[in-house]
Design a protein around this motif. Structure first.
Motif, short mmCIF file in Angstrom:
data_model
loop_
_atom_site.label_atom_id
_atom_site.label_comp_id
_atom_site.label_asym_id
_atom_site.label_seq_id
_atom_site.Cartn_x
_atom_site.Cartn_y
_atom_site.Cartn_z
N SER A 429 0.87 -1.23 0.05
CA SER A 429 0.16 -0.01 -0.08
C SER A 429 0.82 1.26 -0.03
N LEU A 430 1.94 1.25 0.76
CA LEU A 430 2.80 2.38 0.88
C LEU A 430 3.56 2.70 -0.47
N GLU A 431 3.55 1.58 -1.31
CA GLU A 431 4.08 1.82 -2.69
C GLU A 431 3.22 2.44 -3.54
N ILE A 432 1.88 2.46 -3.41
CA ILE A 432 0.93 3.02 -4.17
C ILE A 432 0.88 4.72 -3.81
N ASN A 433 0.86 5.01 -2.74
CA ASN A 433 1.07 6.48 -2.28
C ASN A 433 2.09 6.99 -1.17
N PRO A 434 3.47 7.00 -1.43
CA PRO A 434 4.27 6.86 -0.23
C PRO A 434 4.14 8.46 0.22
N ASN A 435 3.46 9.15 -0.15
CA ASN A 435 3.36 10.65 0.23
C ASN A 435 1.96 10.75 1.31
N ASP A 436 1.43 9.83 1.46
CA ASP A 436 0.22 9.77 2.74
C ASP A 436 1.03 9.58 3.83
N THR A 437 1.25 10.71 4.51
CA THR A 437 1.95 10.61 5.73
C THR A 437 1.33 9.76 7.02
N GLU A 438 -0.07 10.01 6.93
CA GLU A 438 -0.63 9.27 7.99
C GLU A 438 -0.49 7.62 7.67
N PHE A 439 -0.91 7.22 6.60
CA PHE A 439 -0.58 5.80 6.33
C PHE A 439 0.87 5.59 6.61
N LEU A 440 1.85 6.22 6.44
CA LEU A 440 3.26 6.00 6.75
C LEU A 440 3.40 5.72 8.18
N GLY A 441 2.76 6.84 8.99
CA GLY A 441 2.94 6.62 10.37
C GLY A 441 2.36 5.10 10.77
N GLU A 442 0.97 4.85 10.26
CA GLU A 442 0.41 3.79 10.67
C GLU A 442 1.09 2.16 10.29
N TYR A 443 1.63 2.45 9.19
CA TYR A 443 2.38 1.29 8.65
C TYR A 443 3.89 1.08 9.54
N GLY A 444 4.40 2.47 9.83
CA GLY A 444 5.52 2.47 10.76
C GLY A 444 5.16 1.79 12.16
N GLU A 445 4.06 2.33 12.51
CA GLU A 445 3.65 1.63 13.98
C GLU A 445 3.61 0.03 13.89
N ARG A 446 3.01 -0.33 12.86
CA ARG A 446 2.40 -1.86 12.67
C ARG A 446 3.91 -2.75 12.64
N LEU A 447 4.80 -1.94 11.75
CA LEU A 447 6.24 -2.65 11.65
C LEU A 447 6.96 -2.73 13.23
N ALA A 448 6.90 -1.51 13.90
CA ALA A 448 7.59 -1.59 15.12
C ALA A 448 6.88 -2.52 16.15
N VAL A 449 5.51 -2.27 16.52
CA VAL A 449 5.04 -3.27 17.38
C VAL A 449 5.07 -4.77 17.13
N SER A 450 5.18 -5.00 15.82
CA SER A 450 5.21 -6.34 15.39
C SER A 450 6.96 -6.85 15.61
N GLY A 451 7.60 -5.87 16.03
CA GLY A 451 9.02 -6.44 16.55
C GLY A 451 10.19 -5.76 15.69
N ASN A 452 9.93 -5.26 14.55
CA ASN A 452 10.81 -4.52 13.53
C ASN A 452 10.72 -3.18 14.01
N TRP A 453 11.58 -2.92 15.15
CA TRP A 453 11.68 -1.49 15.75
C TRP A 453 12.70 -0.51 14.75
N LYS A 454 13.37 -1.36 14.13
CA LYS A 454 14.74 -0.59 13.72
C LYS A 454 14.22 -0.09 12.33
N GLU A 455 13.28 -0.60 11.41
CA GLU A 455 12.77 -0.24 10.31
C GLU A 455 11.26 0.78 10.53
N GLY A 456 10.55 0.14 11.79
CA GLY A 456 9.41 0.81 11.96
C GLY A 456 9.24 2.19 12.43
N CYS A 457 10.10 2.44 13.33
CA CYS A 457 10.52 3.76 14.17
C CYS A 457 10.80 5.00 13.51
#
Length: 570
Positions: A429-457
């Protein structure tokens, strides 16, 4: 019977006409498609005209057009299906605008990627005959399908419906869809009077139009239309600018104007080099910046509308205002406001059942009721999660490119414990519109809390930095710093959060101060939780494991809560 030579010549002429139509579409400003979709369209047309239509599959498109590897799996990666949907809509828009009188009609039927070609006779619609083939041959008249005669007629019907739409300034251009802001991107002025300046001005405009068009909750137009045309509501916002050249650089001055009073809502100045490679990169970066500033959920456009008062608003404006109120609620997560926003969104989808954004936002509200319903009946919570999943899928079915629909589906999948699927979907989804900052933050949060803190934060931090105002990600950044071992930084982020009544805020605070050895602050957070959220304290293990994807992160966090004085069963 016609001689074979004549048939062959007719076939060659038809193929040539189809290639000419392809070039016409790809060169049209009304063909609103990305570079990847241009390549996709060219590929399927050329392959079909060359007699290789039977080879066009999702795999071949993904590998030969999108650059996916040989291990691409269309079942787990729906990128081709999604891009095909975008392409079909772009073609529909083209044939409703510039392509109304084109002699050839090219369509891509649903269920496949092989295009159909039709020759449209230049006769009145009621008498026209349309010939459709899915390969470059001239089919005999006996095989023509009467249903194809409906294609031009359908265009006339659509235009007639459009003519019946009221020209109220708040009316949306979409049928069955409520208000969406209309943004006119004007031709940028060439203040240098040179060929190069004009070329750069044109390229900048087209790049900005392309980036803005990825935001599905605005309508981007390049022409205001005739002043006396009552069928089209006028744009409420205008993006204007000018380009000047120096010896080795260009400068773009750009501004967003509210058309009602010609007030300037935002203005900026951008500089870029003139050498070819750097010029293209600069144009892309400028367009990314402008689209994000203007069209993100807390950007210039929606901030202006959020402050606009409409007396006795019609249903379409009320539904649009409801989506604006959602983003205000998300900053403080107040339960009473959540209830009113949910009621408002439920009314919106009843009035406008094809409103994808409202379905997506409603799904996110259901998810909040699931994850913040600490004392609710477990069966009711499970039903809320199911409602979230169903609403997200409905939003996706209505508009697969809608980022709020995609955000809802990603988060719903995550809380349904389909974590890998949620992360794959988020990346796509981020590839579709990488300029959507709300989605960027939400995807980053999902990555982080799933354990990928280095990439998500870092994604969460970037979203917060790009936000035009207060953001909802300070608590997440506090959690990032906590898992990074920087407890003073974590406390700093926690202090700046706009939602101090969020129970998870206090839970994270207890963990941070408990781990840092700050007994006074840890006691303060523990007491707040025990007094205000006893059910959260009682079920803290279940609540933490609901949010954190890795068991080791869950145990680390629970260990810090024990240091804060909370009693947690093993």
């Amino acid at each position: 019977m016609q001689p074979q030579a004549t048939i062959a010549r007719q076939e060659d002429l038809f193929v040539g006409d189809c290639r000419a139509e392809l070039a016409l579409i790809l060169d049209s400003r009304d063909f609103d498609a990305t570079d990847r979709e241009h390549r996709f369209f060219r590929y399927v047309v050329e392959e079909t005209l060359a007699g290789r239509g039977d080879r066009i599959k999702a795999y071949s498109v993904a590998v030969e057009v999108f650059g996916r590897g040989e291990f691409f799996d269309p079942k787990s990666d729906p990128i081709v299906r999604i891009e095909a949907g975008h392409l079909r809509r772009a073609l529909e828009r083209y044939y409703l605008t510039s392509g109304q009188i084109d002699p050839i009609l090219i369509t891509i039927p649903k269920g496949g990627y092989v295009p159909d070609f039709a020759r449209r006779e230049q006769t009145p619609v009621a008498q026209s005959q349309t010939q459709i083939v899915s390969r470059p041959v001239v089919e005999p008249p006996a095989r023509r399908m009467w249903s194809h005669l409906l294609i031009p007629a359908a265009l006339v019907v659509l235009l007639a419906v459009g003519a019946a739409v009221s020209a109220r300034w708040w009316t949306s251009a979409g049928i069955g869809i409520p208000e969406r802001p209309r943004v006119l991107v004007e031709t940028f002025e060439d203040q240098s009077g040179s060929h190069d300046a004009g070329r750069i001005a044109s390229a900048l405009k087209q790049e900005i139009v392309a980036k803005l068009s990825k935001f599905r909750d605005i309508i981007v137009i390049e022409s205001a239309g005739k002043a006396d045309d009552a069928t089209i509501p006028p744009p409420r916002f205008v993006l204007a600018g000018s380009v000047t050249l120096s010896a080795d650089a260009f400068q773009l001055r750009v501004r967003m104007i509210k058309r009602a009073d010609n007030s300037i809502l935002w203005a900026n100045r951008y500089n870029g080099p003139l050498n070819v490679t750097a010029l293209e990169n600069a144009q892309t970066e400028i367009a990314n910046s402008i689209s994000s500033i203007l069209a993100q959920t807390d950007g210039v456009i929606f901030q202006a509308d959020d402050q606009l008062y409409v007396s006795e608003p019609p249903d379409d404006w009320a539904a649009y205002s409801c989506s604006l109120s959602f983003h205000g609620y998300r900053l403080n997560l107040d339960p009473e406001q959540r209830s009113s926003v949910r009621t408002c969104l439920e009314q919106s989808v009843r009035n406008f059942p094809t409103y994808a954004t409202a379905w997506g936002l409603l799904s996110l509200v259901y998810i909040d009721e699931y994850r913040y319903g600490f004392s609710a009946d477990p069966a009711l919570l499970a039903s809320r999660l199911q409602s979230a999943l169903v609403s997200a899928e409905r939003a996706m079915a209505l508009d697969p490119a809608n980022m709020r629909a995609r955000q809802a589906r990603m988060v719903a999948l995550y809380f349904d414990k389909q974590i890998d699927a949620a992360l794959r979907f988020g990346k796509e989804s981020l590839e579709i519109n990488p300029n959507d900052t709300e989605f960027l933050g939400e995807y980053g949060e999902r990555l982080a809390v799933s354990g990928n803190w280095k990439e998500g934060c870092p994604m969460i931090l970037e979203s917060r930095q790009e936000s035009s105002g207060a953001s909802a990600y300070e608590t997440d950044l506090a959690l990032c710093s906590y898992f990074g071992g920087d407890y003073s930084q974590a406390a700093m982020w926690l202090k700046s959060t706009p939602a101090p009544q969020d129970p998870i805020y206090h839970l994270i605070g207890a963990a941070i101060f408990g781990e840092a050895g700050n007994a006074a602050r840890a006691d303060q957070e523990r007491i707040w939780l025990e007094q205000n959220q006893p059910d959260l304290v009682k079920n803290v293990r279940q609540q933490v494991s609901m949010r954190l994807g890795r068991s080791e992160d869950t145990e680390t966090f629970l260990g810090s809560l024990r240091k804060a004085g909370l009693e947690i069963a093993d």
